[in-house]
Motif scaffolding. Sequence first.
Motif, mmCIF file in Angstrom:
data_model
loop_
_atom_site.group_PDB
_atom_site.id
_atom_site.type_symbol
_atom_site.label_atom_id
_atom_site.label_comp_id
_atom_site.label_asym_id
_atom_site.label_seq_id
_atom_site.Cartn_x
_atom_site.Cartn_y
_atom_site.Cartn_z
ATOM 1 N N GLY A 8 -31.379 -12.988 54.068
ATOM 2 C CA GLY A 8 -32.806 -12.925 53.737
ATOM 3 C C GLY A 8 -33.097 -11.604 53.049
ATOM 4 N N TRP B 169 -36.630 -10.510 52.506
ATOM 5 C CA TRP B 169 -38.030 -10.101 52.663
ATOM 6 C C TRP B 169 -38.067 -8.626 53.062
ATOM 7 N N TYR C 247 -41.801 -11.654 46.934
ATOM 8 C CA TYR C 247 -41.178 -10.552 47.694
ATOM 9 C C TYR C 247 -41.182 -9.278 46.829
ATOM 10 N N HIS D 107 -43.048 -22.506 48.053
ATOM 11 C CA HIS D 107 -43.059 -21.553 49.185
ATOM 12 C C HIS D 107 -43.938 -22.035 50.343
ATOM 13 N N HIS D 108 -45.090 -22.626 49.996
ATOM 14 C CA HIS D 108 -45.991 -23.191 51.010
ATOM 15 C C HIS D 108 -46.617 -24.446 50.418
ATOM 16 N N GLN E 20 -37.618 -24.975 54.496
ATOM 17 C CA GLN E 20 -37.356 -23.657 55.092
ATOM 18 C C GLN E 20 -38.565 -23.288 55.954
ATOM 19 N N TYR F 111 -35.988 -19.647 59.245
ATOM 20 C CA TYR F 111 -36.157 -18.234 58.929
ATOM 21 C C TYR F 111 -36.607 -17.457 60.164
ATOM 22 N N GLU G 207 -36.362 -12.877 65.065
ATOM 23 C CA GLU G 207 -37.782 -12.487 65.203
ATOM 24 C C GLU G 207 -37.958 -11.021 64.781
ATOM 25 N N GLY H 140 -35.941 -8.692 64.809
ATOM 26 C CA GLY H 140 -35.311 -7.765 65.761
ATOM 27 C C GLY H 140 -35.985 -7.768 67.124
ATOM 28 N N ALA I 43 -27.955 -10.922 69.350
ATOM 29 C CA ALA I 43 -28.230 -11.355 67.967
ATOM 30 C C ALA I 43 -27.334 -12.543 67.612
ATOM 31 N N LEU J 242 -31.216 -17.899 57.931
ATOM 32 C CA LEU J 242 -31.213 -16.744 57.029
ATOM 33 C C LEU J 242 -31.572 -15.536 57.866
ATOM 34 N N VAL J 243 -30.811 -14.454 57.746
ATOM 35 C CA VAL J 243 -31.194 -13.233 58.457
ATOM 36 C C VAL J 243 -31.203 -12.092 57.451
ATOM 37 N N ASN K 236 -28.501 -3.131 57.232
ATOM 38 C CA ASN K 236 -27.723 -2.234 58.082
ATOM 39 C C ASN K 236 -26.292 -2.784 58.224
ATOM 40 N N HIS L 88 -25.357 -4.255 61.640
ATOM 41 C CA HIS L 88 -26.047 -5.525 61.899
ATOM 42 C C HIS L 88 -25.421 -6.649 61.062
HETATM 43 N N1 LIG Z 1 -40.229 -19.182 53.590
HETATM 44 C C1 LIG Z 1 -40.940 -18.255 54.183
HETATM 45 O O1 LIG Z 1 -42.194 -18.303 54.216
HETATM 46 C C2 LIG Z 1 -40.236 -17.114 54.848
HETATM 47 C C3 LIG Z 1 -40.928 -16.320 55.789
HETATM 48 C C4 LIG Z 1 -40.225 -15.289 56.413
HETATM 49 C C5 LIG Z 1 -38.885 -15.074 56.092
HETATM 50 N N2 LIG Z 1 -38.259 -15.840 55.140
HETATM 51 C C6 LIG Z 1 -36.859 -15.573 54.748
HETATM 52 O O2 LIG Z 1 -36.044 -15.520 55.904
HETATM 53 C C7 LIG Z 1 -35.410 -14.249 55.986
HETATM 54 C C8 LIG Z 1 -35.195 -13.845 57.433
HETATM 55 O O3 LIG Z 1 -36.436 -13.673 58.110
HETATM 56 P P1 LIG Z 1 -37.089 -12.234 58.435
HETATM 57 O O4 LIG Z 1 -36.548 -11.222 57.496
HETATM 58 O O5 LIG Z 1 -38.560 -12.416 58.504
HETATM 59 O O6 LIG Z 1 -36.648 -11.967 59.927
HETATM 60 P P2 LIG Z 1 -35.241 -11.741 60.661
HETATM 61 O O7 LIG Z 1 -34.104 -12.021 59.754
HETATM 62 O O8 LIG Z 1 -35.325 -12.457 61.967
HETATM 63 O O9 LIG Z 1 -35.274 -10.208 61.002
HETATM 64 C C9 LIG Z 1 -34.994 -9.188 60.080
HETATM 65 C C10 LIG Z 1 -35.178 -7.845 60.808
HETATM 66 O O10 LIG Z 1 -34.305 -7.818 61.941
HETATM 67 C C11 LIG Z 1 -33.408 -6.734 61.828
HETATM 68 N N3 LIG Z 1 -32.068 -7.213 62.175
HETATM 69 C C12 LIG Z 1 -31.293 -8.101 61.504
HETATM 70 N N4 LIG Z 1 -30.122 -8.293 62.145
HETATM 71 C C13 LIG Z 1 -30.165 -7.515 63.243
HETATM 72 C C14 LIG Z 1 -29.263 -7.252 64.292
HETATM 73 N N5 LIG Z 1 -28.068 -7.856 64.339
HETATM 74 N N6 LIG Z 1 -29.629 -6.382 65.275
HETATM 75 C C15 LIG Z 1 -30.832 -5.764 65.239
HETATM 76 N N7 LIG Z 1 -31.735 -5.950 64.258
HETATM 77 C C16 LIG Z 1 -31.408 -6.831 63.266
HETATM 78 C C17 LIG Z 1 -33.487 -6.246 60.403
HETATM 79 O O11 LIG Z 1 -33.387 -4.837 60.346
HETATM 80 P P3 LIG Z 1 -32.141 -4.113 59.603
HETATM 81 O O12 LIG Z 1 -32.332 -4.331 58.143
HETATM 82 O O13 LIG Z 1 -32.304 -2.701 60.016
HETATM 83 O O14 LIG Z 1 -30.896 -4.762 60.135
HETATM 84 C C18 LIG Z 1 -34.876 -6.668 59.974
HETATM 85 O O15 LIG Z 1 -35.816 -5.656 60.306
HETATM 86 C C19 LIG Z 1 -36.356 -13.328 55.190
HETATM 87 O O16 LIG Z 1 -35.789 -12.097 54.866
HETATM 88 C C20 LIG Z 1 -36.708 -14.226 54.036
HETATM 89 O O17 LIG Z 1 -35.661 -14.257 53.072
HETATM 90 C C21 LIG Z 1 -38.921 -16.872 54.547
#
Ligand SMILES: NC(=O)c1ccc[n+]([C@@H]2O[C@H](COP(=O)([O-])OP(=O)(O)OC[C@H]3O[C@@H](n4cnc5c(N)ncnc54)[C@H](OP(=O)(O)O)[C@@H]3O)[C@@H](O)[C@H]2O)c1
Length: 288
Positions: A20, A22, A59, A118-119, A170, A199, A203, A205, A227, A243-244, A248, A251
């Motif tokens: 991901g 975002w 984004y 997207h929506h 998604q 996605y 949450e 982190g 995780a 998608l994550v 880092n 991570h």
């Molecule tokens: N379609 C939509 O409307 C929509 C909405 C939201 C998201 N998305 C997509 O889905 C992707 C993922 O969702 P998200 O970014 O909202 O949330 P997420 O992937 O659940 O969380 C990302 C956050 O968690 C941290 N993180 C990741 N792996 C970790 C680990 N192993 N341990 C601790 N912290 C960790 C990351 O920080 P670090 O960078 O420091 O690791 C970042 O701050 C997005 O980036 C985007 O591409 C789509």
Amino acid sequence: MGIPVKKLKSGFALPELGLGTWGMGGRHEPDSSNDEAEITAIKAAIDAGLTHIDTAEVYGVGHSEELIGEAIKGVNRSKLFLTSKVAKENHTCDGILESCKKSLKRLGTSYLDLYLLHHFSSECPLDEAIQALDMLVDQKLVRHIGVSNFTKEHLKEAQKYAKHQIVCNQVYYNLQAREPESSRLLEYCKKHDVLLVAYRPVEKGKLLEEVPPLMEEMCVKYQKTPAQIAISWLISQENVVTLVKTSNPAHLKENVGATGWYMTKGDVEILRREYPGQAAVPEQNRLG
Ligand SMILES: NC(=O)c1ccc[n+]([C@@H]2O[C@H](COP(=O)([O-])OP(=O)(O)OC[C@H]3O[C@@H](n4cnc5c(N)ncnc54)[C@H](OP(=O)(O)O)[C@@H]3O)[C@@H](O)[C@H]2O)c1
């Protein structure tokens, strides 16, 4: 070894874990202050096997796509799977065609592997939006089409209009965010050969901050981190990939370690039933 893929009956395949983006390159405004580090992070993710990269025109107002474009320079395009999304404000036929071309330019590529609405937009007719996606496939600017944040009913309607298969929806889905289950979207996707791309698997982190005893038990049982359990709970389910986002390196390694092995069906169901804090939209997200 690459990340294993999930396949639809149609043959469409998507890696069970993607990157991901975002927040990379800004959120609601472009932010160039961290470009070098973000480009390095995207390259590291590709090197670690995360070839599915998810972005959207909104984004960082396109800057996320520009960073991906930089990061993939010199990478064999056929080894990558690039997804982008068109914002609902642009869901007219002309708007979608124009948005897609702009995304391609920012990404520095001649095609997208997957392009999503997207929506759902109540302002633009869905048939027109889906026809525009179909046209992009016919014009070979896009390989596959899908939707995001669609209800079961809107997905069904989109499928009715689509000439090319809607390969995914998604949506927000994790151990606490359970809307796809309560709305029966997940069940619908399984039945109708659609991948559910979950996605926010960790949450942002927050799922990892206070680990409940049930999670601790699963970590001990599988010898994995919270995780990895949170990600595996999704990808151990039929028709679900995730998608994550991470910039880092530690991570990234941890997240990739959630792939290639699966939880038992029984454990998936225990976590489904008993994981604490479940809601359609988790409280912490409402506040954040
Ligand atoms: N379609 C939509 O409307 C929509 C909405 C939201 C998201 N998305 C997509 O889905 C992707 C993922 O969702 P998200 O970014 O909202 O949330 P997420 O992937 O659940 O969380 C990302 C956050 O968690 C941290 N993180 C990741 N792996 C970790 C680990 N192993 N341990 C601790 N912290 C960790 C990351 O920080 P670090 O960078 O420091 O690791 C970042 O701050 C997005 O980036 C985007 O591409 C789509």
